[in-house]
Design a protein around this motif. Sequence first.
Motif, PDB file in Angstrom:
ATOM      1  N   SER A 130       0.833  -1.204   0.000  1.00 21.79           N
ATOM      2  CA  SER A 130       0.000   0.000   0.000  1.00 21.79           C
ATOM      3  C   SER A 130       0.866   1.252   0.000  1.00 21.79           C
ATOM      4  N   PHE A 131       1.940   1.217   0.777  1.00 23.77           N
ATOM      5  CA  PHE A 131       2.845   2.364   0.864  1.00 23.77           C
ATOM      6  C   PHE A 131       3.502   2.628  -0.488  1.00 23.77           C
ATOM      7  N   LEU A 132       3.941   1.563  -1.151  1.00 23.95           N
ATOM      8  CA  LEU A 132       4.568   1.718  -2.462  1.00 23.95           C
ATOM      9  C   LEU A 132       3.539   2.075  -3.529  1.00 23.95           C
ATOM     10  N   GLY A 133       2.448   1.333  -3.583  1.00 23.51           N
ATOM     11  CA  GLY A 133       1.457   1.532  -4.638  1.00 23.51           C
ATOM     12  C   GLY A 133       0.733   2.858  -4.549  1.00 23.51           C
ATOM     13  N   GLY A 134       0.533   3.365  -3.319  1.00 23.95           N
ATOM     14  CA  GLY A 134      -0.181   4.630  -3.147  1.00 23.95           C
ATOM     15  C   GLY A 134       0.496   5.775  -3.868  1.00 23.95           C
ATOM     16  N   SER A 135       1.810   5.808  -3.839  1.00 23.19           N
ATOM     17  CA  SER A 135       2.541   6.901  -4.489  1.00 23.19           C
ATOM     18  C   SER A 135       2.389   6.831  -6.008  1.00 23.19           C
ATOM     19  N   TYR A 136       2.442   5.624  -6.566  1.00 19.02           N
ATOM     20  CA  TYR A 136       2.286   5.478  -8.011  1.00 19.02           C
ATOM     21  C   TYR A 136       0.861   5.804  -8.450  1.00 19.02           C
ATOM     22  N   MET A 137      -0.116   5.370  -7.671  1.00 15.07           N
ATOM     23  CA  MET A 137      -1.502   5.694  -7.995  1.00 15.07           C
ATOM     24  C   MET A 137      -1.745   7.196  -7.903  1.00 15.07           C
ATOM     25  N   ALA A 138      -1.161   7.845  -6.907  1.00 13.60           N
ATOM     26  CA  ALA A 138      -1.338   9.291  -6.743  1.00 13.60           C
ATOM     27  C   ALA A 138      -0.816  10.045  -7.956  1.00 13.60           C
ATOM     28  N   GLU A 139       0.361   9.662  -8.439  1.00 16.58           N
ATOM     29  CA  GLU A 139       0.944  10.339  -9.590  1.00 16.58           C
ATOM     30  C   GLU A 139       0.147  10.073 -10.868  1.00 16.58           C
ATOM     31  N   SER A 140      -0.365   8.845 -11.005  1.00 20.42           N
ATOM     32  CA  SER A 140      -1.190   8.536 -12.177  1.00 20.42           C
ATOM     33  C   SER A 140      -2.465   9.365 -12.178  1.00 20.42           C
ATOM     34  N   LEU A 141      -3.134   9.433 -11.030  1.00 24.31           N
ATOM     35  CA  LEU A 141      -4.372  10.203 -10.927  1.00 24.31           C
ATOM     36  C   LEU A 141      -4.124  11.699 -11.096  1.00 24.31           C
ATOM     37  N   ARG A 142      -3.016  12.185 -10.553  1.00 26.09           N
ATOM     38  CA  ARG A 142      -2.698  13.609 -10.698  1.00 26.09           C
ATOM     39  C   ARG A 142      -2.492  13.961 -12.170  1.00 26.09           C
ATOM     40  N   ALA A 143      -1.791  13.091 -12.894  1.00 28.25           N
ATOM     41  CA  ALA A 143      -1.586  13.323 -14.323  1.00 28.25           C
ATOM     42  C   ALA A 143      -2.920  13.326 -15.071  1.00 28.25           C
ATOM     43  N   GLY A 144      -3.833  12.435 -14.658  1.00 27.49           N
ATOM     44  CA  GLY A 144      -5.148  12.392 -15.293  1.00 27.49           C
ATOM     45  C   GLY A 144      -5.945  13.660 -15.029  1.00 27.49           C
ATOM     46  N   ILE A 145      -5.894  14.160 -13.805  1.00 31.57           N
ATOM     47  CA  ILE A 145      -6.616  15.382 -13.459  1.00 31.57           C
ATOM     48  C   ILE A 145      -6.049  16.577 -14.215  1.00 31.57           C
ATOM     49  N   ASP A 146      -4.726  16.652 -14.312  1.00 39.65           N
ATOM     50  CA  ASP A 146      -4.095  17.758 -15.036  1.00 39.65           C
ATOM     51  C   ASP A 146      -4.467  17.740 -16.518  1.00 39.65           C
ATOM     52  N   ALA A 147      -4.791  16.549 -17.049  1.00 38.67           N
ATOM     53  CA  ALA A 147      -5.103  16.433 -18.472  1.00 38.67           C
ATOM     54  C   ALA A 147      -6.551  16.816 -18.791  1.00 38.67           C
ATOM     55  N   VAL A 148      -7.399  16.893 -17.765  1.00 36.71           N
ATOM     56  CA  VAL A 148      -8.791  17.304 -17.995  1.00 36.71           C
ATOM     57  C   VAL A 148      -8.812  18.795 -18.337  1.00 36.71           C
ATOM     58  N   LYS A 149      -9.529  19.144 -19.378  1.00 31.61           N
ATOM     59  CA  LYS A 149      -9.554  20.532 -19.839  1.00 31.61           C
ATOM     60  C   LYS A 149     -10.132  21.461 -18.764  1.00 31.61           C
ATOM     61  N   LYS A 150      -9.529  22.625 -18.633  1.00 40.08           N
ATOM     62  CA  LYS A 150      -9.969  23.584 -17.618  1.00 40.08           C
ATOM     63  C   LYS A 150     -11.387  24.086 -17.882  1.00 40.08           C
ATOM     64  N   GLN A 151     -11.816  24.017 -19.148  1.00 37.38           N
ATOM     65  CA  GLN A 151     -13.183  24.435 -19.460  1.00 37.38           C
ATOM     66  C   GLN A 151     -14.209  23.575 -18.745  1.00 37.38           C
ATOM     67  N   GLN A 152     -13.857  22.295 -18.496  1.00 39.31           N
ATOM     68  CA  GLN A 152     -14.757  21.403 -17.767  1.00 39.31           C
ATOM     69  C   GLN A 152     -14.946  21.905 -16.344  1.00 39.31           C
ATOM     70  N   LEU A 153     -13.858  22.334 -15.734  1.00 42.93           N
ATOM     71  CA  LEU A 153     -13.913  22.871 -14.379  1.00 42.93           C
ATOM     72  C   LEU A 153     -14.722  24.157 -14.342  1.00 42.93           C
ATOM     73  N   GLU A 154     -14.492  25.023 -15.291  1.00 43.63           N
ATOM     74  CA  GLU A 154     -15.202  26.295 -15.336  1.00 43.63           C
ATOM     75  C   GLU A 154     -16.690  26.087 -15.584  1.00 43.63           C
ATOM     76  N   ALA A 155     -17.017  25.125 -16.438  1.00 45.68           N
ATOM     77  CA  ALA A 155     -18.430  24.829 -16.712  1.00 45.68           C
ATOM     78  C   ALA A 155     -19.134  24.323 -15.460  1.00 45.68           C
ATOM     79  N   GLY A 156     -18.448  23.450 -14.714  1.00 50.70           N
ATOM     80  CA  GLY A 156     -19.033  22.940 -13.480  1.00 50.70           C
ATOM     81  C   GLY A 156     -19.252  24.031 -12.455  1.00 50.70           C
ATOM     82  N   LEU A 157     -18.280  24.925 -12.322  1.00 46.30           N
ATOM     83  CA  LEU A 157     -18.417  26.036 -11.367  1.00 46.30           C
ATOM     84  C   LEU A 157     -19.561  26.961 -11.764  1.00 46.30           C
ATOM     85  N   SER A 158     -19.732  27.176 -13.070  1.00 44.36           N
ATOM     86  CA  SER A 158     -20.806  28.053 -13.539  1.00 44.36           C
ATOM     87  C   SER A 158     -22.182  27.456 -13.280  1.00 44.36           C
TER      88      SER A 158
END
Length: 215
Positions: free
Chosen positions: A94-122
């Motif tokens: 869990s200690f090892l895998g958590g770090s790899y999963m965190a980086e994978s998910l962070r990369a996925g979130i960064d790849a989501v277009k900012k317009q999606q975030l702005e649309a949700g906030l609106s």
Amino acid sequence: MDFAFITKVSPMFFDAALLTLQVFALGLFFSFLVGLFCVAMYFFRLNFIYKICSIYIEFSRNTPLLIQLFFLYYGLGKLGFHMSSFACAVLGLSFLGGSYMAESLRAGIDAVKKQQLEAGLSLGFSKMQLLRYIILPQALGICMPSISANTVFLFKETSVVTIIALPDLVNTMTSLNSLTYKTDELLFLLFISYLIIILPMSLFLSWLEKRLSYV
């Protein structure tokens, strides 16, 4: 090749495979939870906590699982914190895998277009609703290949837990080999055991990638 011997010891490998799968399943589950927590701290801009998460990620990714298990099983034992080999193996994965999963998910979130975030906030979504209903579903589709690779990698890493005397597949093979010296037969069983588990896992993850992908 002594097939009578292979038939005789196959039940022992089956039991070892079940134990290995239990360790892997729990390790994968907690890895994903740790990864989600770290990426939530990143998304909500909780800088102090995310800095701690960043230190953990760098430390975990840049130290071998073998050393981590030594510390958890033997080092903490010297300090009075005793754990079973099973609990130690799950915690180490869990200690090892958590770090790899965190980086994978962070990369996925960064790849989501900012317009999606702005649309949700609106539309009046809260940041938690944005993460749950808009960001994460898209991020998972984007980073699923990375998560799949991390999942297979984490299962392969279970071969290291034999160092803390957990009767997994590798430990079963080495123990039997020291008693019988049937190295070829035991290595064959070990190879087949990992292949039977990893091949369907890889095929399922490939299918899941296609299901979650979008154009």
